[in-house]
Scaffold this active site. Structure first.
Site, PDB file in Angstrom:
ATOM      1  N   ARG A  45      35.438  52.545  50.215  1.00  0.00           N
ATOM      2  CA  ARG A  45      36.353  51.444  49.963  1.00  0.00           C
ATOM      3  C   ARG A  45      35.663  50.147  50.356  1.00  0.00           C
ATOM      4  O   ARG A  45      34.607  50.158  50.953  1.00  0.00           O
ATOM      5  CB  ARG A  45      37.658  51.629  50.735  1.00  0.00           C
ATOM      6  N   GLY A  46      36.278  49.041  49.993  1.00  0.00           N
ATOM      7  CA  GLY A  46      35.627  47.748  50.166  1.00  0.00           C
ATOM      8  C   GLY A  46      34.956  47.378  48.857  1.00  0.00           C
ATOM      9  O   GLY A  46      34.234  48.191  48.271  1.00  0.00           O
ATOM     10  N   ALA A  47      35.207  46.161  48.375  1.00  0.00           N
ATOM     11  CA  ALA A  47      34.759  45.787  47.030  1.00  0.00           C
ATOM     12  C   ALA A  47      33.261  46.023  46.784  1.00  0.00           C
ATOM     13  O   ALA A  47      32.889  46.642  45.784  1.00  0.00           O
ATOM     14  CB  ALA A  47      35.136  44.331  46.757  1.00  0.00           C
ATOM     15  N   ARG A 120      39.922  52.260  40.508  1.00  0.00           N
ATOM     16  CA  ARG A 120      40.702  51.281  41.281  1.00  0.00           C
ATOM     17  C   ARG A 120      40.646  49.957  40.525  1.00  0.00           C
ATOM     18  O   ARG A 120      39.577  49.359  40.402  1.00  0.00           O
ATOM     19  CB  ARG A 120      40.167  51.107  42.701  1.00  0.00           C
ATOM     20  N   GLN A 235      43.167  50.445  58.192  1.00  0.00           N
ATOM     21  CA  GLN A 235      41.724  50.224  58.115  1.00  0.00           C
ATOM     22  C   GLN A 235      41.220  49.342  59.252  1.00  0.00           C
ATOM     23  O   GLN A 235      40.075  49.469  59.678  1.00  0.00           O
ATOM     24  CB  GLN A 235      41.349  49.585  56.763  1.00  0.00           C
ATOM     25  N   ASP A 276      38.874  41.183  47.241  1.00  0.00           N
ATOM     26  CA  ASP A 276      38.596  42.185  46.215  1.00  0.00           C
ATOM     27  C   ASP A 276      38.468  41.562  44.830  1.00  0.00           C
ATOM     28  O   ASP A 276      37.850  42.151  43.945  1.00  0.00           O
ATOM     29  CB  ASP A 276      39.705  43.242  46.202  1.00  0.00           C
ATOM     30  N   ASN A 286      43.384  40.194  48.160  1.00  0.00           N
ATOM     31  CA  ASN A 286      42.811  40.944  49.277  1.00  0.00           C
ATOM     32  C   ASN A 286      43.863  41.921  49.789  1.00  0.00           C
ATOM     33  O   ASN A 286      44.988  41.976  49.291  1.00  0.00           O
ATOM     34  CB  ASN A 286      42.349  39.989  50.386  1.00  0.00           C
ATOM     35  N   LYS A 287      43.511  42.709  50.767  1.00  0.00           N
ATOM     36  CA  LYS A 287      44.393  43.740  51.298  1.00  0.00           C
ATOM     37  C   LYS A 287      45.777  43.175  51.616  1.00  0.00           C
ATOM     38  O   LYS A 287      45.891  42.078  52.147  1.00  0.00           O
ATOM     39  CB  LYS A 287      43.766  44.348  52.558  1.00  0.00           C
TER      40      LYS A 287
END
Length: 385
Positions: A45-47, A120, A235, A276, A286-287
């Protein structure tokens, strides 16, 4: 420093972030479907990390066609053995995309692209990486290279992207570290609030927003990091706290709902988050929970910064209203790990991201420098450099 992704020539070795911080487990993704599953399950995970994983997933997907085609030609060879010349001709054809199969190969490559792109939808780095891989594929195909040569070229492209990501993150870290001020009078350190995980776990190495913190710490700046737990998948608590602890960077873990209180008590000097997808006007996805922090930061006069590579900027999306927001399954909210916290019948709304309007952002830290408002202008200027 932790390495999220490694390529051994046959498989992509993925550090399974679902198991952290209590177990260090690796997935050996030897086919495209393995990579897709790892992305969907948030094992990776993470762009930036998603983009790199997708690039190697593309390699594996194209290699699967190569193996299938080779097997098909070999079967034909066994049936049609008439003489040595025929066998030699068949052997030569195993390394080429024959004219009769070009349409079949193009259809397979398109399926590989679409399957990975759907893993995603919000992280623009995923499609950015796939577009780059597709461009390399077309360049090699136009040169009429053999299947083996084509796959090797794609592998080199993915490896180059991984190396570039590490350098980009380090450059971003240096630019961002220069923004972190000296402590105010009577304070012995700068306090930074961050959300979700933007460290080495979210990239090939080093990290984005957490990379800035890491670079500042390396420069000797006195820091203390407040880490949002980041509900519903934690996270921040599971990953960011673990990374900072490993690096010896002072931190305090807080629940997401405590952030406003900390700001009111003047315990936060700046807020630093990742992204992201960044629209052409600077609106940033973003998250989930990031928008809340931005609103609170504006109310309390706290600078709010985003750190992301240039590849996270999506010029095709004019503003935040055009960003697709992934909605995930309700059990991520109904449960914490394997433990239920509510009844299974309770309806849940679970968007994975929110959008922070550009007007709430003080600056966007990139590998090329720091973008400043008005972002619709500075983004285009930086993209043209």
């Amino acid at each position: 420093m932790v390495h999220t992704l490694e390529w051994d020539g046959q498989a992509l070795i993925i550090l399974n972030q679902v198991e952290l911080p209590f177990r260090v487990v690796f997935r050996h993704a030897s086919c495209m479907d393995d990579v897709v599953e790892a992305i969907r399950r948030l094992e990776v995970r993470g762009a930036p990390a998603i983009g790199i994983a997708a690039a190697f997933g593309y390699v594996l997907g194209i290699r699967e066609y190569s193996s299938e085609y080779r097997s098909s030609v070999n079967r034909t060879d066994q049936v049609n053995r008439t003489d040595q010349a025929n066998r030699t001709d068949q052997a030569n054809r195993t390394d080429q995309v024959c004219q009769e199969t070009q349409g079949e190969f193009a259809a397979h490559a398109d399926k590989v692209y679409r399957t990975l792109a759907a893993a995603r939808p919000t992280a623009v780095n995923l499609c950015w990486a796939l577009e780059r891989m597709e461009a390399r594929l077309k360049a090699e195909a136009l040169a009429e290279e053999s299947l083996d040569t084509l796959v090797q070229a794609l592998e080199k492209e993915a490896q180059a992207m991984m190396r570039e990501d590490a350098q980009i993150n380090r450059s971003m870290g240096q630019h961002g570290a220069n923004l972190i001020p000296q402590p105010r009078h009577g304070r012995d350190r700068i306090t930074i609030l961050t959300h979700c995980n933007t460290g080495a776990l979210a990239a090939s190495q080093f990290g984005t927003a957490l990379g800035v913190i890491r670079a500042a710490h390396t420069k000797g700046k006195k820091l203390h990091v407040y880490v949002d737990e980041t509900r519903p998948l934690l996270q921040g608590a599971r990953l960011t706290a673990w990374e900072l602890w490993q690096e010896g960077i002072p931190l305090t873990l807080i629940t997401d709902s405590m952030a406003g209180c900390l700001m009111y008590q003047k315990k936060v000097d700046m807020i630093l988050v990742g992204a992201d997808r960044i629209a052409a006007n600077g609106d940033t996805a973003n998250k989930i929970g990031t928008y809340t922090l931005a609103v609170l930061a504006r109310e309390h006069g706290i600078p709010f910064y985003v750190a992301a590579p240039m590849s996270t900027i999506d010029l095709k999306t004019a503003d935040g209203s055009g960003i697709i927001i992934e909605e995930r399954e309700g059990d991520e909210v109904r449960r914490i790990g394997s433990h239920a916290v509510t009844l299974p019948e309770i309806p849940v709304y679970n968007p994975a991201f929110d959008v922070t309007p550009a007007g709430f952002i003080r600056g966007i830290i990139t590998e090329k420098g720091v973008l400043e408002p008005p972002f619709f202008q500075s983004i285009r200027e930086f993209c043209e450099r």
